[in-house]
Write a protein that holds these residues in place. Structure first.
Motif: not given
Length: 368
Positions: A64-77
């Motif tokens: 459920x963690x999101x930032x301004x651009x979408x879902x927060x992901x632990x990596x490079x996307x």
């Protein structure tokens, strides 16, 4: 893997390593940000910044963690590509290296991982630490003399991809190409650091100009330990001051006779002149004593070293330790004052944690 039934805010740590790891994964990960590896350029990192791919931490999914651009992901996307082409990321390795293998890790990337990836290598020592390279654009990087290290390889979601790729050249930079877009949690690059006196003097030397013979940046590596329940033995060789207790080597509480130990290979064969044992942040759990044994055994298989280590000569007799303190010892055994060594066994009595081990001295040859 689906996270739809998890509680919002829950941290899910990746737990997807295969039971058997390739031998090359015991070598130094020169794509570790703690050693100085840098993500220099990405064609796109809209959803997750390029720097995260070099994190030493196990990838984490935060429900459920999101930032301004979408879902927060632990990596490079990267964002979804709507035209022909592919994305790539340029990485400066921590040190010039003979690469032995890679781990392309897509942990927690399920519907958003690339379908395939390839890796190119560059030998450009003149670009290492060069501020000009930090501002290179795509045209600048496209014009470099890249050589294929790994051909296009199919990827799976939420998986480790351990891929051998021996390099004849000494590599300074990598380009990770993903087809056509998507996310990678971590890129780990395992290999043998190529020792350079200038680099050793700039990183890991003490105020006397002595080189840290076991420092990771000088090619030192952890081979084995009897226990690492609370902290990895590889942490002992990091060049920085530990930021907390979690970045040291710590064993479980011993409930039987004996003591805990680890075995470390020097990056280069050398003569030890001073030893430093740092118990930073270890206060109620530091070992009572420490001792060190040593041997000159180049080109000896790791398994053989482990079985023979209990018979190695004593380099440092048992010494008392104290909490959260840097301990400096110059009581080196007489036999070692003019004799090169390649490996050490660190014994802690009976158990506990230490933050860093440093062996200062002079290089006399190559350790394997």
């Amino acid at each position: 893997m689906s996270h739809s039934n998890q509680q919002v805010g829950q941290h899910i740590v990746a737990d997807n390593l295969p039971e058997t790891l390739p031998a090359f994964s015991k070598k130094t990960n020169v794509a570790d940000s703690r050693l100085g590896a840098k993500a220099l350029f990405a064609t796109d990192d809209f959803f997750a910044p390029k720097e995260r791919i070099l994190s030493p931490d196990i990838p984490t999914f935060i429900v459920g963690k999101f930032d301004d651009n979408g879902k927060w992901m632990d990596g490079w996307e990267t964002r979804r590509k709507r035209h022909l082409g592919y994305d790539y990321l340029v990485i400066e390795l921590a040190r010039p290296t003979h690469i032995a293998g890679l781990d392309i890790d897509t942990s927690h990337f399920t519907g958003n991982y690339p379908s395939s990836a390839s890796v190119d290598a560059l030998s450009a020592p003149e670009l290492r630490g060069n501020s000009k390279a930090d501002s290179f654009n795509k045209d600048d990087w496209d014009s470099q003399d890249w050589q294929t290290l790994l051909d296009m390889t199919a990827l799976q979601g939420n998986s480790h991809h351990f891929l051998p790729c021996q390099s004849e050249q000494v590599i300074t930079h990598l380009r990770l190409n993903i087809y056509p877009d998507g996310g990678i949690a971590r890129l780990r690059v395992y290999g043998d650091i190529v020792f350079a006196q200038d680099d050793a003097n700039n990183n890991g030397a003490n105020d006397k100009g002595q080189i840290d013979l076991v420092g990771a940046l000088n090619g030192g590596r952890a081979i084995a330990c009897n226990d690492a329940h609370f902290g990895a033995v590889e942490n002992l060789l990091l060049p920085n001051k530990a930021p907390n207790m979690g970045e040291g080597w710590e064993t479980r509480r011993r409930r039987e006779p004996g003591n805990d130990w680890c075995i470390i290979a020097l990056g280069q064969a050398g003569i030890v002149e001073n030893i430093e044992i740092d118990t930073a942040y270890f206060k109620g759990n530091f070992p009572d004593k420490v001792s060190i044994q040593a041997v000159y055994a180049p080109n000896t298989p790791d398994a053989t070293l482990v079985t023979q280590s209990m018979f190695w000569q004593t380099l440092l007799e048992p010494q008392s330790l104290s909490a959260d303190n840097v301990h400096e010892f110059d009581q080196i055994a007489d036999w070692a004052k003019d004799t090169a060594i390649t490996h050490i066994r660190v014994n802690i009595f009976p158990d506990g944690g230490i933050s860093r081990v440093r062996l200062f001295g002079k290089v006399v040859g190559e350790a394997k």
